[in-house]
Scaffold this motif. Sequence first.
Motif, short mmCIF file in Angstrom:
data_model
loop_
_atom_site.label_atom_id
_atom_site.label_comp_id
_atom_site.label_asym_id
_atom_site.label_seq_id
_atom_site.Cartn_x
_atom_site.Cartn_y
_atom_site.Cartn_z
N GLY A 90 0.78 -1.23 0.00
CA GLY A 90 0.00 0.00 0.00
C GLY A 90 0.81 1.28 0.00
N ARG A 91 2.13 1.18 -0.06
CA ARG A 91 2.99 2.37 -0.04
C ARG A 91 3.86 2.36 -1.30
NH1 ARG A 91 7.97 3.42 3.39
NH2 ARG A 91 8.40 5.58 2.89
N LEU A 92 3.83 3.45 -2.04
CA LEU A 92 4.60 3.53 -3.26
C LEU A 92 6.09 3.70 -2.98
CD1 LEU A 92 2.35 5.97 -5.36
CD2 LEU A 92 2.45 3.47 -5.48
N GLY A 93 6.90 3.12 -3.85
CA GLY A 93 8.33 3.35 -3.80
C GLY A 93 8.65 4.73 -4.34
N VAL A 94 9.88 5.17 -4.19
CA VAL A 94 10.31 6.51 -4.61
C VAL A 94 10.02 6.74 -6.09
CG1 VAL A 94 12.34 7.99 -4.95
CG2 VAL A 94 12.05 6.74 -2.80
N LEU A 95 10.39 5.81 -6.91
CA LEU A 95 10.20 5.95 -8.35
C LEU A 95 8.72 5.95 -8.72
CD1 LEU A 95 11.80 6.25 -10.96
CD2 LEU A 95 11.97 3.76 -11.05
N GLN A 96 7.95 5.06 -8.11
CA GLN A 96 6.51 5.01 -8.37
C GLN A 96 5.83 6.32 -7.97
OE1 GLN A 96 6.18 1.50 -5.91
NE2 GLN A 96 5.15 0.43 -7.58
N ALA A 97 6.20 6.85 -6.82
CA ALA A 97 5.60 8.10 -6.34
C ALA A 97 5.97 9.26 -7.28
CB ALA A 97 6.06 8.40 -4.91
N ALA A 98 7.20 9.26 -7.78
CA ALA A 98 7.60 10.31 -8.73
C ALA A 98 6.80 10.18 -10.03
CB ALA A 98 9.11 10.22 -9.01
N PHE A 99 6.55 8.97 -10.47
CA PHE A 99 5.72 8.77 -11.66
C PHE A 99 4.33 9.34 -11.42
CE2 PHE A 99 7.03 5.85 -15.20
CZ PHE A 99 8.39 5.99 -15.02
N ARG A 100 3.80 9.12 -10.25
CA ARG A 100 2.47 9.63 -9.92
C ARG A 100 2.47 11.17 -9.94
NH1 ARG A 100 -0.47 8.14 -4.37
NH2 ARG A 100 -2.16 7.20 -5.50
N ARG A 101 3.46 11.77 -9.29
CA ARG A 101 3.51 13.23 -9.21
C ARG A 101 3.66 13.88 -10.58
NH1 ARG A 101 6.22 11.89 -4.61
NH2 ARG A 101 8.26 11.96 -5.57
N HIS A 102 4.41 13.23 -11.47
CA HIS A 102 4.68 13.81 -12.79
C HIS A 102 3.72 13.33 -13.86
CE1 HIS A 102 8.41 16.03 -11.95
NE2 HIS A 102 8.54 15.14 -10.97
N HIS A 103 2.72 12.58 -13.47
CA HIS A 103 1.76 12.03 -14.44
C HIS A 103 2.51 11.32 -15.56
CE1 HIS A 103 -1.27 14.28 -12.29
NE2 HIS A 103 -0.49 15.35 -12.40
N ALA A 104 3.46 10.48 -15.16
CA ALA A 104 4.33 9.79 -16.11
C ALA A 104 3.74 8.48 -16.62
CB ALA A 104 5.70 9.55 -15.46
N LEU A 105 2.45 8.35 -16.51
CA LEU A 105 1.77 7.21 -17.09
C LEU A 105 0.39 7.65 -17.52
CD1 LEU A 105 -0.23 5.28 -14.70
CD2 LEU A 105 1.75 6.34 -13.64
N GLN A 106 -0.09 7.01 -18.53
CA GLN A 106 -1.46 7.28 -18.94
C GLN A 106 -2.20 5.96 -19.00
OE1 GLN A 106 -1.71 9.98 -22.27
NE2 GLN A 106 -0.29 11.39 -21.30
N CYS A 107 -2.04 5.19 -20.06
CA CYS A 107 -2.75 3.91 -20.10
C CYS A 107 -2.09 2.93 -19.13
CB CYS A 107 -2.81 3.35 -21.51
SG CYS A 107 -1.32 2.49 -22.07
N GLY A 108 -0.81 3.11 -18.85
CA GLY A 108 -0.10 2.28 -17.88
C GLY A 108 0.46 0.98 -18.42
N PHE A 109 0.24 0.67 -19.67
CA PHE A 109 0.68 -0.62 -20.20
C PHE A 109 2.19 -0.76 -20.17
CE2 PHE A 109 1.44 -4.03 -23.14
CZ PHE A 109 0.49 -4.95 -22.73
N CYS A 110 2.91 0.28 -20.52
CA CYS A 110 4.38 0.24 -20.57
C CYS A 110 5.03 0.50 -19.22
CB CYS A 110 4.90 1.26 -21.57
SG CYS A 110 4.58 2.97 -21.06
N THR A 111 4.26 1.04 -18.29
CA THR A 111 4.81 1.59 -17.05
C THR A 111 5.61 0.58 -16.23
OG1 THR A 111 2.98 3.14 -16.98
CG2 THR A 111 4.25 2.88 -14.96
#
Length: 177
Positions: A90-111
């Motif tokens: 239930g807790r995001l890692g550093v990289l995952q949280a940065a992806f969330r903050r920067h909207h670095a995913l859309q469909c999420g397939f490649c993420t």
Amino acid sequence: MQLDAQQRHRVRFTLNGAPAECEVEPRTLLTDALRHGLGLTGTHVGCEHGVCGACTVAIDGVPARACLTLAVGVEGCDLRTVEGLEPEPGRLGVLQAAFRRHHALQCGFCTAGILMSLDAYLRLRPGAGRAELTEVIGGHLCRCTGYAPIVAAALEAAAILRGESTQAANQEETAHA
């Protein structure tokens, strides 16, 4: 030694820090063993030719295309999937949280694959800059983001991992408290 295609083999390895095993045919791909045998659906199957990078996992700390890896080949290995990036449930890692903050995913397939490649690289080179990180994700196809937010997220994660920027991480923790 000739193997019968129907013969099943027990494969033992470490998966996201815990002992794991599965029974597979010699021709079973790692993607299939993870998704269908172990129920870990975070590793995506895209092109099935190793081109798109959606299936990237870390085997003994090195990014690898799970669609090109036979499951029997990970016997005794340390395997890490995107599910293993969470520091605790239930807790995001550093990289995952940065992806969330920067909207670095859309469909999420490649993420998932991109996260795995960046995670492995940042473990080796937390001082990586824009050019290096752009090269790391160059082996991944993303049809939605245009890559700019992915690079921005990776740069922020690298700064946090180096201890240079904790403001964004603290904001993330506070937002979910």
